[in-house]
Design an enzyme around this catalytic site. Structure first.
Site, mmCIF file in Angstrom:
data_model
loop_
_atom_site.group_PDB
_atom_site.id
_atom_site.type_symbol
_atom_site.label_atom_id
_atom_site.label_comp_id
_atom_site.label_asym_id
_atom_site.label_seq_id
_atom_site.Cartn_x
_atom_site.Cartn_y
_atom_site.Cartn_z
ATOM 1 C CB THR A 71 42.804 -22.526 17.109
ATOM 2 O OG1 THR A 71 42.342 -23.567 17.965
ATOM 3 C CG2 THR A 71 42.891 -23.047 15.678
ATOM 4 C CG HIS A 348 42.766 -24.417 24.123
ATOM 5 N ND1 HIS A 348 42.833 -23.256 23.396
ATOM 6 C CD2 HIS A 348 41.754 -25.141 23.580
ATOM 7 C CE1 HIS A 348 41.929 -23.279 22.432
ATOM 8 N NE2 HIS A 348 41.243 -24.407 22.522
#
Length: 433
Positions: A71, A348
């Site tokens: 992120t 991720h």
């Protein structure tokens, strides 16, 4: 009478030949990021508003986030146009390899020492050229850069619920008022979904599909709000994300990667973050780098790199902040350094070349072409596109406008409207002759 009309026509022609000033032609820009929105999440769900955006604007087949597919690093690449090795936000967690300090992701959002490494984000570059900017929960928006702050920045509170649809709409109302009533030029708006659902339930769970439908409804509300605030002719919108999501492989289907079985962490490492999705970092003790590298090379379903020997297209090797050893798990295999119960169903942090890590891109507004399907591109190229839309000189960056300029319509709506008005006046005058 004919002489007077001739003089008026000549004046109009002269005015038409003069370019509009930059201030008159500049439109506003809203950048929206939906965290963890994988490139294909809208393909198994009914999304009428996202479908309409593809007709009314630009859709990319997908975009590739930077390596790292996390992120904070990815969002900061979008807002700076710099590779991770240049902007140095190399992880979601703030860390110090000397003191073993580790600061959780959301607590880093107010830590200027993590973000302010000399690279200027778009907010500050735009403000230095006379524009007014704001950040609504966008990563990196709430800190200082060379002593400067974003004109207006709202930080997400800890334990903030990310899936409240009513609040999502309220946030849009707030942002629209910033544009229409307070004349902001650039606003970045962040939503924490579908990342949370992807982690908790996995990308194939029905709840992920429900949150995509919620996002679609929110985008429909956004279109309505833009019209309500009379911004259709003056607001460009870019919608994107930071990374994708993949299903985590778990027992009994696969054996988990437990690194303590291959490496004595207490003896060989002085610092490590090895329990964070598909990406791990490690600082060996003095003289132990090769031993650590060799030991991790024996572990299955991962690739270990010495920082100075990483592939150049990772754009990580020049980082001063990144530790000497980097570990990337194969797609779907989470890293586990000891034996921590790993609860995520999706994650991720994996190689950005994997399709499950790719993200979305939509754009619409007066400066964008309609019904254009763009070829894939790297997210780093969004920055020069935004600078072009805002008509500002970009700070040094690694992107290229040539990648995205074909998306632009070639002139602002105001400019086209002015030309059309001038032509109408000319036709009326000639009809009177």
């Amino acid at each position: 009478m004919e002489l007077e009309l001739f003089l008026v026509v000549a004046a109009v022609l002269c005015a038409a030949g003069k370019p509009l000033s930059k201030a008159a032609a500049r439109n506003k820009l809203l950048l929206i990021s939906f965290d963890g929105f994988r490139w294909d999440y809208d393909q198994d769900v009914d999304t009428p508003n996202l479908d309409q955006l593809a007709v009314d604007g630009v859709k990319a087949k997908y975009i590739t986030p930077p390596m790292l597919t996390m992120t904070s690093p990815s969002h900061f690449t979008t807002i700076t146009g710099r590779w991770v090795e240049d902007h140095e936000v190399v992880h979601n967690m703030m860390f110090n390899t000397s003191t073993n300090q580790k600061v959780p992701h959301k607590l880093t959002m107010s830590r200027s020492e993590w973000w302010g490494n000399g690279v200027l984000p778009l907010w500050i570059t735009a403000q230095n050229q006379g524009l007014k900017t704001a950040s609504f929960h966008y990563p990196g928006g709430g800190v200082k850069y060379r002593g400067q702050t974003v004109n207006r920045a709202l930080l997400e509170e800890l334990n903030h619920p990310d899936d409240n649809e009513t609040e999502w709409r309220q946030n849009i109302d707030t942002v629209m008022s910033w544009f229409s009533e307070e004349d902001f030029d650039l606003v970045t708006l962040y939503y924490g979904e579908p990342d949370n659902v992807g982690h908790a339930k996995g990308p194939d769970h029905p709840d992920r599909k429900k949150i995509i439908q919620q996002i679609d409804r929110t985008l429909g509300y956004l279109r309505e709000a833009i019209s309500l605030h009379h911004l259709n002719d003056s607001l460009n919108v870019i919608i994107t994300s930071d990374h994708g999501m993949t299903t985590i492989k778990k027992r009994p289907q696969v054996d988990e990667i437990i690194l303590r079985e291959y490496l004595n962490l207490i003896k060989l490492a002085s610092f490590e973050i090895l329990d964070y999705g598909g990406f791990g970092i490690l600082t060996p003790r003095p003289g132990k780098e090769q031993e650590v590298f060799d030991a991790l090379s024996n572990a299955p379903n991962l690739t270990v790199y010495k920082k100075n020997e990483m592939p150049e297209n990772f754009h990580l090797g020049k980082s001063k902040r990144l530790p000497p050893i980097v570990v990337v798990a194969d797609l779907g295999f989470n890293l586990n350094s000891r034996f921590i119960v790993y609860v995520n169903k999706g994650d991720h942090g994996f190689h950005n070349g994997e399709m499950d890590m790719k993200t979305i891109f939509r754009a619409f507004g007066p400066d964008f072409k309609k019904n254009l399907l763009s070829e894939p591109f790297d997210s780093i190229h969004i920055y020069p596109l935004m600078c072009k839309l805002l008509q500002i000189e970009p700070a040094p960056h690694n992107g290229s406008l040539t990648v995205t300029e074909n998306m632009l319509s070639g002139g602002s709506h105001r400019a086209r409207l002015s030309v059309a008005l001038l032509l109408s006046m000319l036709l009326l005058m000639f009809s009177l002759l």
